[in-house]
Design an enzyme around this catalytic site. Structure first.
Site, PDB file in Angstrom:
ATOM      1  N   GLU A 155      39.888  58.170  34.933  1.00  0.00           N
ATOM      2  CA  GLU A 155      38.582  58.074  35.576  1.00  0.00           C
ATOM      3  C   GLU A 155      37.793  59.322  35.235  1.00  0.00           C
ATOM      4  OE1 GLU A 155      39.071  57.313  39.768  1.00  0.00           O
ATOM      5  OE2 GLU A 155      40.292  55.558  39.364  1.00  0.00           O
ATOM      6  N   CYS A 263      46.458  56.753  40.925  1.00  0.00           N
ATOM      7  CA  CYS A 263      47.608  56.395  40.082  1.00  0.00           C
ATOM      8  C   CYS A 263      48.869  57.219  40.340  1.00  0.00           C
ATOM      9  CB  CYS A 263      47.224  56.494  38.613  1.00  0.00           C
ATOM     10  SG  CYS A 263      46.016  55.247  38.149  1.00  0.00           S
TER      11      CYS A 263
HETATM   12  N1  LIG Z   1      41.941  53.714  38.228  1.00  0.00           N
HETATM   13  C1  LIG Z   1      42.566  54.237  37.189  1.00  0.00           C
HETATM   14  O1  LIG Z   1      42.270  55.335  36.731  1.00  0.00           O
HETATM   15  C2  LIG Z   1      43.692  53.475  36.512  1.00  0.00           C
HETATM   16  C3  LIG Z   1      44.153  53.895  35.260  1.00  0.00           C
HETATM   17  C4  LIG Z   1      45.165  53.180  34.646  1.00  0.00           C
HETATM   18  C5  LIG Z   1      45.726  52.083  35.280  1.00  0.00           C
HETATM   19  N2  LIG Z   1      45.287  51.702  36.511  1.00  0.00           N
HETATM   20  C6  LIG Z   1      45.884  50.518  37.121  1.00  0.00           C
HETATM   21  O2  LIG Z   1      44.977  49.425  36.974  1.00  0.00           O
HETATM   22  C7  LIG Z   1      45.067  48.550  38.102  1.00  0.00           C
HETATM   23  C8  LIG Z   1      43.694  48.397  38.740  1.00  0.00           C
HETATM   24  O3  LIG Z   1      43.290  49.651  39.238  1.00  0.00           O
HETATM   25  P1  LIG Z   1      41.778  49.948  39.666  1.00  0.00           P
HETATM   26  O4  LIG Z   1      41.694  51.416  39.903  1.00  0.00           O
HETATM   27  O5  LIG Z   1      40.860  49.311  38.682  1.00  0.00           O
HETATM   28  O6  LIG Z   1      41.722  49.148  41.057  1.00  0.00           O
HETATM   29  P2  LIG Z   1      40.432  48.736  41.882  1.00  0.00           P
HETATM   30  O7  LIG Z   1      40.868  48.613  43.282  1.00  0.00           O
HETATM   31  O8  LIG Z   1      39.278  49.637  41.543  1.00  0.00           O
HETATM   32  O9  LIG Z   1      40.061  47.284  41.328  1.00  0.00           O
HETATM   33  C9  LIG Z   1      40.808  46.142  41.551  1.00  0.00           C
HETATM   34  C10 LIG Z   1      39.844  44.966  41.715  1.00  0.00           C
HETATM   35  O10 LIG Z   1      40.584  43.763  41.744  1.00  0.00           O
HETATM   36  C11 LIG Z   1      39.927  42.859  42.629  1.00  0.00           C
HETATM   37  N3  LIG Z   1      40.854  41.788  43.005  1.00  0.00           N
HETATM   38  C12 LIG Z   1      41.946  41.848  43.809  1.00  0.00           C
HETATM   39  N4  LIG Z   1      42.532  40.643  43.885  1.00  0.00           N
HETATM   40  C13 LIG Z   1      41.803  39.794  43.105  1.00  0.00           C
HETATM   41  C14 LIG Z   1      41.915  38.428  42.763  1.00  0.00           C
HETATM   42  N5  LIG Z   1      42.899  37.675  43.247  1.00  0.00           N
HETATM   43  N6  LIG Z   1      40.991  37.891  41.952  1.00  0.00           N
HETATM   44  C15 LIG Z   1      39.986  38.644  41.446  1.00  0.00           C
HETATM   45  N7  LIG Z   1      39.838  39.959  41.720  1.00  0.00           N
HETATM   46  C16 LIG Z   1      40.738  40.528  42.542  1.00  0.00           C
HETATM   47  C17 LIG Z   1      39.482  43.754  43.769  1.00  0.00           C
HETATM   48  O11 LIG Z   1      38.451  43.172  44.527  1.00  0.00           O
HETATM   49  C18 LIG Z   1      39.033  45.011  43.007  1.00  0.00           C
HETATM   50  O12 LIG Z   1      37.648  44.948  42.695  1.00  0.00           O
HETATM   51  C19 LIG Z   1      46.121  49.172  39.031  1.00  0.00           C
HETATM   52  O13 LIG Z   1      47.358  48.600  38.758  1.00  0.00           O
HETATM   53  C20 LIG Z   1      46.112  50.637  38.611  1.00  0.00           C
HETATM   54  O14 LIG Z   1      47.349  51.256  38.872  1.00  0.00           O
HETATM   55  C21 LIG Z   1      44.270  52.359  37.129  1.00  0.00           C
END
Ligand SMILES: NC(=O)c1ccc[n+]([C@@H]2O[C@H](COP(=O)([O-])OP(=O)(O)OC[C@H]3O[C@@H](n4cnc5c(N)ncnc54)[C@H](O)[C@@H]3O)[C@@H](O)[C@H]2O)c1
Length: 434
Positions: A155, A263
């Site tokens: 991020e 994370c």
């Molecule tokens: N944020 C980071 O820097 C980062 C980096 C690498 C990996 N990740 C991984 O990526 C994944 C997502 O993280 P994030 O930070 O983007 O999370 P986030 O909470 O910002 O986004 C997740 C989204 O998924 C949506 N959602 C949940 N259930 C749903 C469904 N059934 N249908 C449609 N949409 C649905 C939520 O409303 C939300 O908008 C996690 O596993 C995280 O560990 C995150």
């Protein structure tokens, strides 16, 4: 390629916008109708540098779409990316996979033609097998492959990381899925990052191993910082001294208030659980988690000590709340533990963050929020730098001194040089430097 991105949060929205920018047609789906409404309205629900422009350009060029309607988006997709959250499960630290499995159940009915289902969420080893089993049970006839493609973006630098990754890890043994994934990432060839094809389980574990290793590096230098304070050494110079060794590398060696964010905290816990479940305990990571937890509380004590051992009735000005600069993300931010400790000990906490205050407000009801740096400092007994936003690196220290009740700076990110600040008459406390 027709790509459907399920989950339009930090990862889904950035990945979707970047894939669209590569020239693919991308539909971003989210179950949060308010988020989709804002996106359709041209608003970006998160703060990520450059994302507003990238989204606007690709929407104008009819390559990026937003919807809550999963079914048509699934039917037309060559690849469906799952990018929903995988938070810590309450109680045992295992990753909560309910969002991932719920997506698997929902998409199964609508699959049409050969479809690659890509797990971009961070998920424990074996999740791909389970997603495959769920879909197969509902649709024995469907033609699909489940692939693991963990995301490594940071991020605050997410677009650059996505477009210029060190590597793209892809877990599949299936030649058709491999072809689709290679085509999706083909535009990256110009920058020549390796597409690193491995087995699905290996790919899933690679993501956790990477995050645990980085968390270990941070925790290591934090403990060295404590030792530096005891023996009169400078942790920044030690970090540089070891980081110049290519075997070690200089990144993730900044001493500070402990790692946080969406994370590292949850991923280290989930990896520990996987280790325990498979009788392969990960003692180094166990220690990292424990040391990091204790560190956040220790940072509050650092502030309390700087104020003579008690903060009761004292006004403390915190600059920075997000877990790191250039994001509004407050998930597991060290500021949460620091605020709780200081407020718990009777301090009157005031705070300012350039981007995260909307997210922070409901999490810190005891804090008074300000619209700018300098009004936060008025009559405070100490200024505490918690997040190293660029805007805090060049404060007008003369003005700071006239505003503060007492000229005390506790710099938890080492953004200033001790001699410079002390020369101006401040009491200056930092991390791992005397
Ligand atoms: N944020 C980071 O820097 C980062 C980096 C690498 C990996 N990740 C991984 O990526 C994944 C997502 O993280 P994030 O930070 O983007 O999370 P986030 O909470 O910002 O986004 C997740 C989204 O998924 C949506 N959602 C949940 N259930 C749903 C469904 N059934 N249908 C449609 N949409 C649905 C939520 O409303 C939300 O908008 C996690 O596993 C995280 O560990 C995150």
């Amino acid at each position: 390629m027709n790509i459907t991105m399920i989950g339009s949060g930090y990862v889904g929205l950035v990945s979707g916008a970047c894939f669209a920018d590569f020239g693919h047609k991308v539909t971003c789906v989210d179950s949060d109708a308010n988020k989709i409404a804002r996106l359709l309205n041209g608003e970006i629900p998160i703060f990520e540098p450059g994302l507003d422009e990238l989204v606007a350009t690709n929407r104008r060029q009819q390559r990026l779409f937003f919807t809550t309607d999963l079914e048509p988006a699934v039917r037309n997709a060559d690849a469906i990316f799952i990018a929903v959250g995988t938070p810590s499960r309450r109680g045992d630290g295992h990753a909560d996979l309910s969002f991932v499995y719920s997506v698997a159940t929902t998409i199964a009915e609508s699959l049409q033609g050969f479809t690659v289902i890509v797990n971009k969420s961070t998920v424990p080893v074996g999740t791909g097998d389970e997603v495959e089993r769920i879909i197969r049970e509902i649709r024995p006839d469907a033609d699909f492959e489940v692939v693991s493609n963990p995301e490594f973006l940071r991020e605050g630098a997410a677009i650059e990381d996505f477009k210029r990754p060190d590597r793209v890890v892809i877990g599949t043994d299936d030649p058709r899925a491999r072809e689709v994934m290679a085509e999706i990432y083909r535009p990256l060839n110009l920058n020549q990052p390796p597409l690193y094809f491995v087995g699905r389980r290996t790919s899933e574990l690679t993501k956790y191993a990477a995050n645990a290793f980085l968390a270990t590096k941070i925790t290591f230098i934090n403990e060295i910082a404590d030792l530096c304070e005891k023996v009169g050494a400078d942790v920044q110079e030690v970090a540089r001294g070891i980081g110049l060794d290519k075997r070690i590398g200089g990144k993730f060696l900044h001493a500070g208030p402990g790692y946080g964010g969406s994370c590292f905290p949850k991923d280290t816990l989930a990896l520990l659980k996987t280790g325990q479940d498979n009788s392969a305990p990960l003692r180094i990571v166990e220690t990292v988690v424990a040391v990091n937890d204790a560190r956040k509380r220790a940072m509050a004590r650092k502030v309390i000590n700087a104020l003579g051992g008690s903060v009761r009735g004292k006004k403390i000005a915190l600059l920075g709340l997000a877990f790191k600069p250039n994001t509004d993300d407050m998930r597991d931010a060290p500021s949460l533990a620091i605020v709780a400790s200081l407020a718990g000990d009777g301090a009157d906490v005031h705070a300012y963050d350039p981007e995260s205050m909307e997210q922070a407000r409901p999490l810190m009801p005891e804090v008074t929020f300000h619209d700018d740096v300098y009004s936060t400092l008025e009559s405070a007994d100490a200024l505490v730098i918690v997040t190293e936003w660029d805007a805090f690196r060049a404060l007008d220290l003369e003005r700071v001194k006239t505003l503060l009740k007492a000229p005390v700076i506790v710099d938890l990110r080492n953004v200033y040089r001790p001699a410079d600040v002390r020369k101006r008459g401040f009491t200056y406390v930092s991390v791992g430097r005397v």
